[in-house]
Write a protein that holds these residues in place. Structure first.
Motif, PDB file in Angstrom:
ATOM      1  N   THR A   1      -1.849  13.622  10.211  1.00 25.77           N
ATOM      2  CA  THR A   1      -1.015  13.383  11.391  1.00 25.77           C
ATOM      3  C   THR A   1      -0.847  14.682  12.165  1.00 25.77           C
ATOM      4  O   THR A   1      -1.218  15.762  11.696  1.00 25.77           O
ATOM      5  CB  THR A   1       0.366  12.848  10.980  1.00 25.77           C
TER       6      THR A   1
ATOM      7  N   VAL B   1       1.714   6.991  11.852  1.00 26.80           N
ATOM      8  CA  VAL B   1       0.887   6.179  10.957  1.00 26.80           C
ATOM      9  C   VAL B   1       1.028   4.703  11.298  1.00 26.80           C
ATOM     10  O   VAL B   1       0.040   3.957  11.341  1.00 26.80           O
ATOM     11  CB  VAL B   1       1.271   6.439   9.486  1.00 26.80           C
TER      12      VAL B   1
ATOM     13  N   GLU C   1      -4.625   7.741  -0.991  1.00 21.97           N
ATOM     14  CA  GLU C   1      -5.085   7.732   0.389  1.00 21.97           C
ATOM     15  C   GLU C   1      -4.148   8.598   1.222  1.00 21.97           C
ATOM     16  O   GLU C   1      -2.930   8.399   1.219  1.00 21.97           O
ATOM     17  CB  GLU C   1      -5.110   6.315   0.954  1.00 21.97           C
TER      18      GLU C   1
ATOM     19  N   GLU D   1       0.844  -1.184   0.000  1.00 19.51           N
ATOM     20  CA  GLU D   1       0.000   0.000   0.000  1.00 19.51           C
ATOM     21  C   GLU D   1       0.883   1.238   0.000  1.00 19.51           C
ATOM     22  O   GLU D   1       2.026   1.197   0.461  1.00 19.51           O
ATOM     23  CB  GLU D   1      -0.943   0.021   1.211  1.00 19.51           C
TER      24      GLU D   1
ATOM     25  N   LEU E   1       0.702   5.308   1.104  1.00 17.75           N
ATOM     26  CA  LEU E   1      -0.054   6.308   1.847  1.00 17.75           C
ATOM     27  C   LEU E   1       0.693   7.631   1.827  1.00 17.75           C
ATOM     28  O   LEU E   1       1.927   7.657   1.798  1.00 17.75           O
ATOM     29  CB  LEU E   1      -0.228   5.869   3.306  1.00 17.75           C
TER      30      LEU E   1
ATOM     31  N   SER F   1      -1.043   3.924  14.321  1.00 17.32           N
ATOM     32  CA  SER F   1      -2.485   3.977  14.068  1.00 17.32           C
ATOM     33  C   SER F   1      -2.956   2.795  13.225  1.00 17.32           C
ATOM     34  O   SER F   1      -4.103   2.349  13.347  1.00 17.32           O
ATOM     35  CB  SER F   1      -2.857   5.297  13.384  1.00 17.32           C
ATOM     36  N   ARG F   2      -2.058   2.267  12.385  1.00 15.76           N
ATOM     37  CA  ARG F   2      -2.398   1.140  11.519  1.00 15.76           C
ATOM     38  C   ARG F   2      -2.098  -0.214  12.162  1.00 15.76           C
ATOM     39  O   ARG F   2      -2.400  -1.255  11.577  1.00 15.76           O
ATOM     40  CB  ARG F   2      -1.626   1.255  10.201  1.00 15.76           C
ATOM     41  N   ASN F   3      -1.439  -0.175  13.310  1.00 12.65           N
ATOM     42  CA  ASN F   3      -1.070  -1.412  14.009  1.00 12.65           C
ATOM     43  C   ASN F   3      -0.240  -2.348  13.135  1.00 12.65           C
ATOM     44  O   ASN F   3      -0.448  -3.565  13.118  1.00 12.65           O
ATOM     45  CB  ASN F   3      -2.328  -2.149  14.510  1.00 12.65           C
ATOM     46  N   TRP F   4       0.715  -1.785  12.414  1.00 14.63           N
ATOM     47  CA  TRP F   4       1.592  -2.615  11.597  1.00 14.63           C
ATOM     48  C   TRP F   4       2.459  -3.489  12.494  1.00 14.63           C
ATOM     49  O   TRP F   4       2.931  -3.055  13.552  1.00 14.63           O
ATOM     50  CB  TRP F   4       2.478  -1.738  10.716  1.00 14.63           C
TER      51      TRP F   4
ATOM     52  N   ILE G   1      -3.300  10.315   5.080  1.00 14.59           N
ATOM     53  CA  ILE G   1      -3.477  10.141   6.515  1.00 14.59           C
ATOM     54  C   ILE G   1      -3.095  11.452   7.193  1.00 14.59           C
ATOM     55  O   ILE G   1      -1.964  11.935   7.028  1.00 14.59           O
ATOM     56  CB  ILE G   1      -2.585   9.010   7.062  1.00 14.59           C
TER      57      ILE G   1
END
Length: 236
Positions: A49, A63, A45, A25, A27, A66-69, A47
């Motif tokens: 911040t 990021v 997309e 992806e 971003l 927030s995305r829980n990577w 985001i």
């Protein structure tokens, strides 16, 4: 980021090259609604911040949280002032980190092309050890060739062996989140180079020669005009 290059804003040029690099992806992280609106207009997309971040790395860390990577995931930071960055360069830096498990961060460099670049503070230089691990980054001329400046700085005439740091990074998410929690060190504050925070705190940065030399980035209005001319010459 929104100034036009040809028929598109600079931001879109960067996004389209990143989107061609094979990432899962892509971003756009920003604290400016104008950037987000422009991104949405061309289908990206964006985001939003915090506006308090002092570096792009800090912004990307927000990021990632927030995305829980997952901690082992690899994220590449492509700066928005690189409209001519090759998609292959983005893929290369991600692959470099993936193949060096001991590294926390990966980045790229290219040989300097002129003495002017060596002395230009907008051109960040890097030196590494024999295994490609970064020793230092600086806006100053490094490494200094004593034999090429026998009569002092004004007589400096040698730039062979000096390398330009290309401002693209691949991070393991765990290292990225650690980085963002570290205090800004003295070197980072003096040189205004975020990668020095990583070195000051013992993070390992692996550096490789870029397989494809990126086109000029945009640090000044003059740079922007050069990029516009470069693109116009290839479109027409």
């Amino acid at each position: 980021m929104l100034l036009p290059i040809g028929a598109k804003p600079m931001l879109q040029w960067v996004y389209e090259r990143a989107a061609s690099a094979g990432a899962n992806e892509v971003l756009i992280a920003t604290d400016d609604e104008r950037i987000a609106n422009a991104a949405h207009a061309f289908g990206a997309e964006a985001i939003m911040t915090a506006h308090t971040h002092t570096s792009g790395t800090d912004r990307i860390a927000e990021v990632a949280r927030s995305r829980n990577w997952a901690g082992e995931e690899i994220v590449v930071n492509v700066q928005g002032d690189e409209p001519l960055i090759p998609a292959a360069t983005i893929a290369q830096v991600a692959r470099l980190l993936a193949t060096h498990p001991a590294a926390d961060i990966a980045t790229l460099a290219t040989a300097l092309e002129s003495l002017e670049e060596l002395h230009d503070p907008n051109v960040v230089k890097v030196v590494t050890d024999a295994h490609g691990v970064a020793l230092y980054f600086s806006r100053a001329p490094i490494p200094w060739n004593c034999d090429g400046a026998a009569a002092g700085p004004a007589s400096h005439s040698a730039f062979a062996g000096a390398r330009r740091h290309r401002g693209i990074y691949a991070y393991r998410v765990a290292a990225l989140l650690r980085f963002a929690q570290l205090p800004r060190g003295t070197l980072e504050q003096r040189e205004k180079l975020e990668q020095l925070r990583a070195l000051e705190h013992g993070l390992r940065i692996h550096v490789e020669e870029a397989l494809e030399r990126p086109g000029p980035d945009v640090n000044t209005p003059a740079d922007l005009e050069r990029v516009r001319s470069w693109i116009a010459s290839r479109v027409t």
